[in-house]
Design a protein around this motif. Structure first.
Motif, PDB file in Angstrom:
ATOM      1  N   THR A  89      29.403  42.692  37.409  1.00  0.00           N
ATOM      2  CA  THR A  89      29.006  43.356  38.666  1.00  0.00           C
ATOM      3  C   THR A  89      29.963  44.504  39.010  1.00  0.00           C
ATOM      4  O   THR A  89      29.835  45.107  40.054  1.00  0.00           O
ATOM      5  CB  THR A  89      29.014  42.360  39.849  1.00  0.00           C
ATOM      6  N   HIS A  90      30.923  44.749  38.127  1.00  0.00           N
ATOM      7  CA  HIS A  90      31.893  45.837  38.354  1.00  0.00           C
ATOM      8  C   HIS A  90      32.708  45.621  39.624  1.00  0.00           C
ATOM      9  O   HIS A  90      32.980  46.550  40.373  1.00  0.00           O
ATOM     10  CB  HIS A  90      31.199  47.195  38.355  1.00  0.00           C
ATOM     11  N   CYS A  91      33.103  44.345  39.827  1.00  0.00           N
ATOM     12  CA  CYS A  91      33.914  44.077  41.015  1.00  0.00           C
ATOM     13  C   CYS A  91      35.356  44.518  40.796  1.00  0.00           C
ATOM     14  O   CYS A  91      36.009  44.958  41.727  1.00  0.00           O
ATOM     15  CB  CYS A  91      33.844  42.601  41.400  1.00  0.00           C
ATOM     16  N   SER A  92      35.873  44.354  39.608  1.00  0.00           N
ATOM     17  CA  SER A  92      37.227  44.747  39.173  1.00  0.00           C
ATOM     18  C   SER A  92      38.264  43.634  39.292  1.00  0.00           C
ATOM     19  O   SER A  92      39.451  43.894  39.097  1.00  0.00           O
ATOM     20  CB  SER A  92      37.712  46.051  39.838  1.00  0.00           C
ATOM     21  N   ALA A  93      37.832  42.401  39.571  1.00  0.00           N
ATOM     22  CA  ALA A  93      38.778  41.275  39.639  1.00  0.00           C
ATOM     23  C   ALA A  93      39.569  41.131  38.334  1.00  0.00           C
ATOM     24  O   ALA A  93      40.739  40.758  38.351  1.00  0.00           O
ATOM     25  CB  ALA A  93      38.039  39.976  39.939  1.00  0.00           C
ATOM     26  N   THR A  95      40.591  43.453  36.299  1.00  0.00           N
ATOM     27  CA  THR A  95      41.461  44.577  35.910  1.00  0.00           C
ATOM     28  C   THR A  95      42.939  44.286  36.175  1.00  0.00           C
ATOM     29  O   THR A  95      43.797  44.871  35.527  1.00  0.00           O
ATOM     30  CB  THR A  95      41.057  45.875  36.630  1.00  0.00           C
ATOM     31  N   VAL A  96      43.211  43.383  37.138  1.00  0.00           N
ATOM     32  CA  VAL A  96      44.608  43.050  37.406  1.00  0.00           C
ATOM     33  C   VAL A  96      45.052  41.804  36.627  1.00  0.00           C
ATOM     34  O   VAL A  96      46.180  41.368  36.755  1.00  0.00           O
ATOM     35  CB  VAL A  96      44.870  42.852  38.921  1.00  0.00           C
ATOM     36  N   ILE A  97      44.133  41.242  35.850  1.00  0.00           N
ATOM     37  CA  ILE A  97      44.434  40.071  35.036  1.00  0.00           C
ATOM     38  C   ILE A  97      44.731  40.498  33.605  1.00  0.00           C
ATOM     39  O   ILE A  97      45.598  39.949  32.938  1.00  0.00           O
ATOM     40  CB  ILE A  97      43.222  39.095  35.032  1.00  0.00           C
ATOM     41  N   ASP A 101      45.422  46.368  29.650  1.00  0.00           N
ATOM     42  CA  ASP A 101      44.617  47.472  30.220  1.00  0.00           C
ATOM     43  C   ASP A 101      43.309  47.717  29.473  1.00  0.00           C
ATOM     44  O   ASP A 101      42.781  48.824  29.485  1.00  0.00           O
ATOM     45  CB  ASP A 101      45.422  48.784  30.278  1.00  0.00           C
ATOM     46  N   ARG A 108      37.349  56.657  39.120  1.00  0.00           N
ATOM     47  CA  ARG A 108      37.425  56.114  40.486  1.00  0.00           C
ATOM     48  C   ARG A 108      36.288  56.621  41.376  1.00  0.00           C
ATOM     49  O   ARG A 108      36.213  56.248  42.551  1.00  0.00           O
ATOM     50  CB  ARG A 108      38.780  56.453  41.101  1.00  0.00           C
ATOM     51  N   MET A 111      33.605  53.900  40.063  1.00  0.00           N
ATOM     52  CA  MET A 111      34.181  52.560  40.283  1.00  0.00           C
ATOM     53  C   MET A 111      33.623  51.520  39.301  1.00  0.00           C
ATOM     54  O   MET A 111      33.629  50.332  39.565  1.00  0.00           O
ATOM     55  CB  MET A 111      33.968  52.089  41.730  1.00  0.00           C
ATOM     56  N   ALA A 129      38.819  34.197  34.649  1.00  0.00           N
ATOM     57  CA  ALA A 129      39.075  34.975  35.869  1.00  0.00           C
ATOM     58  C   ALA A 129      37.840  35.737  36.343  1.00  0.00           C
ATOM     59  O   ALA A 129      37.784  36.159  37.501  1.00  0.00           O
ATOM     60  CB  ALA A 129      40.221  35.961  35.639  1.00  0.00           C
ATOM     61  N   PRO A 131      34.452  36.047  37.942  1.00  0.00           N
ATOM     62  CA  PRO A 131      33.631  35.159  38.772  1.00  0.00           C
ATOM     63  C   PRO A 131      32.185  35.036  38.292  1.00  0.00           C
ATOM     64  O   PRO A 131      31.463  34.149  38.733  1.00  0.00           O
ATOM     65  CB  PRO A 131      33.664  35.837  40.155  1.00  0.00           C
ATOM     66  N   TYR A 132      31.753  35.942  37.402  1.00  0.00           N
ATOM     67  CA  TYR A 132      30.339  35.983  36.995  1.00  0.00           C
ATOM     68  C   TYR A 132      30.133  35.608  35.524  1.00  0.00           C
ATOM     69  O   TYR A 132      29.064  35.862  34.974  1.00  0.00           O
ATOM     70  CB  TYR A 132      29.768  37.380  37.283  1.00  0.00           C
TER      71      TYR A 132
END
Lengths: 139, 400
Positions: A89-93, A95-97, A101, A108, A111, A129, A131-132
């Motif tokens: 869904t391109h939430c980006s959760a 990207t920090v996991i 990279d 941006r 997004m 990590a 969610p989907y």
């Protein structure tokens, strides 16, 4: 002369091992060359490390046996992580996991989350990590 | 020059309505100014797509023969609530299977739950219903096992008690170990900052005082049509607001309803939050009628005008302490790096900005095509003037 062989493996460190000189032991005790390509290890936390380990076959076998004995599990990096586009869904959760990279928002304005396969070290951290359930590990 | 909803609807029916999304309207207003933009624009569409845990569905499965009043019911092993008249059950988004190990193996993966059942039903999949009861003269059946699917249900509609939070906490972890929260995985020592809000696209941030959105407002819900039915639970109109009127913390919420049979799995998705639980991601879009210049001022809100509190989810949040680490705006959050306590921290969103944008675009298309008309709200939800607050639970073991 016995030839040098090398293996790409991903080590999984239980948290009680993160402060032990495991890589140093592989080098000193077993005469192996270790090239660390990626690592994510913190104090008192489980960690992962992707290494290329090379040396004579008997030394390599002994070194890997040492890892098994002390409880550091490893697997060959022949697994590949894939993004299931229709589930993302391109939430980006993620990207920090992602430690390398490989999962990142390049633009941006849109997004949209990009998965850059070449940067992926197949550590699999993104899989639970997401969610989907959009990230999957395949042979 | 004020417009009425009726006048705007006449334009929609004649395919003459001028519609912008809440993103597109920003440069337009900058170019035209408030007065001219208010005259030219009829509707601004908003969107949001995010896990919204306070969601669920009422299902009427029809009467089996012999009849049964279900006392306890499970859908694919996930408990549904059956304390209604016969054949009605409610499946909540965060319910997990009875046998799920949850966080016994930490962090739990929460692969499947109520939200996934709602998604599976919308996808047209068979879902296994098991029910038990004590049996009565009129409802003798004590056990039931059957597959059900959405098309055979009499009614299936989402009734979500708390959706579309106006604004939301931004989460960090100041402890030295990783934590798992409903705002995602938080790395130790402020290793990342997670947020969940569509910012300038978000419905209630474009109508900060609930002037046009109220009970009866027709909305985009999960790819179909829905309605606002009440203020949402925890609705807090007296939350802290910036000078522009925009809340800089949680604030307003909405309760919404909509027919699952018209929804799409593109906008309704089961969610598995590592170490936290199961949920449902809900896509919501709301039209903002530009009835006057004040409304065009409201919809001109930009990400940089909207601030949210950064909260430590390792300590302050679980202990219910009100202290915040900092306030940050959504432009900085969406840039991917935000400065907090002098450090650059990597930011990630739990809500999807691309899908929020897609929802606002879709709603705009519906209005332009004349297939979606606006409603006048039937009643307002409580605003600032109500003085309504969001009360905590003070535990009292003795009767008062």
């Amino acid at each position: 002369m016995k030839s040098v062989i090398s293996k790409n493996i991903m080590l999984h460190y239980p948290k009680e091992h993160t402060e032990k000189p495991i890589i140093s032991n592989l080098i000193k005790r077993y005469d192996l060359t270790v090239n660390i390509s990626r690592a994510r290890i913190g104090q008192d936390e489980e960690g992962i490390m992707v290494i290329e380990v090379s040396g004579k076959k008997q030394n390599l076998d002994a070194g890997l046996n040492y890892l098994k004995e002390i409880g550091v599990t490893f697997k060959p990096v022949s697994m590949v992580v894939l993004m299931v586009d229709e589930k993302c869904t391109h939430c980006s959760a993620c990207t920090v996991i992602c430690p390398s990279d490989a999962l990142t928002i390049e633009d941006r304005n849109t997004m949209m989350v990009s998965f850059i396969q070449d940067k992926c070290i197949a550590c699999g951290l993104c899989i639970p990590a997401c969610p989907y359930h959009a990230m999957e590990m395949h042979e | 020059m004020a417009k009425t909803i009726r006048e705007i609807n006449d334009k929609i029916k004649n395919n003459k309505a001028v519609v912008f999304t809440a993103e597109e309207i920003i440069p337009f207003i900058k170019q035209k100014g408030y007065k001219k933009a208010a005259e030219e624009v009829d509707v601004v569409t908003t969107g949001t797509f995010s896990p919204m845990c306070s969601s669920g569905a009422f299902l009427n499965v029809g009467h089996p023969s012999p009849r049964m009043r279900m006392q306890k019911a499970w859908l694919n092993g996930v408990a549904a609530y059956g304390g209604f008249a016969a054949c009605d059950i409610y499946i909540g988004a965060t319910q997990i299977p009875d046998e799920d190990p949850a966080n016994k193996i930490y962090p739990g993966s929460f692969e499947y739950g109520g939200g996934h059942i709602i998604e599976d039903l919308i996808a047209g999949k068979d879902v296994f219903l098991r029910a038990t009861s004590y049996g009565t003269d009129c409802y003798p059946r004590k056990e039931l096992e059957t597959y059900i699917d959405l098309k055979d249900l009499n009614q299936a509609y989402l009734v979500n008690p708390r959706n579309a939070y106006q604004n939301y906490n931004v989460a960090v972890n100041l402890s030295s170990g990783v934590i798992y929260t409903y705002l995602g995985v938080l790395q130790p020592n402020m290793g990342n900052v997670n947020f969940s809000c569509a910012g300038q696209l978000s419905p209630l941030l474009n109508d900060p005082y609930y002037k046009t959105i109220g009970i009866g407002t027709r909305i985009f819900l999960g790819g179909g049509i829905g309605y606002v039915i009440w203020e949402g639970t925890q609705h807090n109109p007296t939350a802290v607001r910036s000078e522009n009127g925009v809340p800089s913390e949680g604030a307003g919420t909405l309760s919404v309803i909509g027919d699952m049979k018209k929804m799409s799995t593109r906008y309704i998705k089961g969610v598995s939050m590592l170490g936290y639980g199961a949920s449902l991601a809900v896509g919501i879009g709301m039209p903002i009628p530009i009835v006057d210049e004040e409304m065009i001022e409201f919809v001109s809100v930009r990400d940089e005008d909207i601030y949210a509190p950064v909260v430590d989810y390792s300590s302050a949040y679980p202990k219910r302490e009100s202290k915040i680490v900092a306030k940050v705006n959504y432009r900085d959050l969406r840039s991917g790096t935000v400065k907090i306590l002098g450090e650059n921290v990597q930011a990630a969103s739990i809500s999807s900005y691309p899908v929020a944008r897609e929802i606002a675009e879709t709603l705009k298309t519906w209005i332009q095509n004349g297939t979606f008309t606006l409603t006048e709200k039937v009643a307002s939800i409580p605003g600032v003037e109500s003085g309504q607050t969001f009360k905590p639970l003070e535990i009292r073991p003795e009767r008062g």
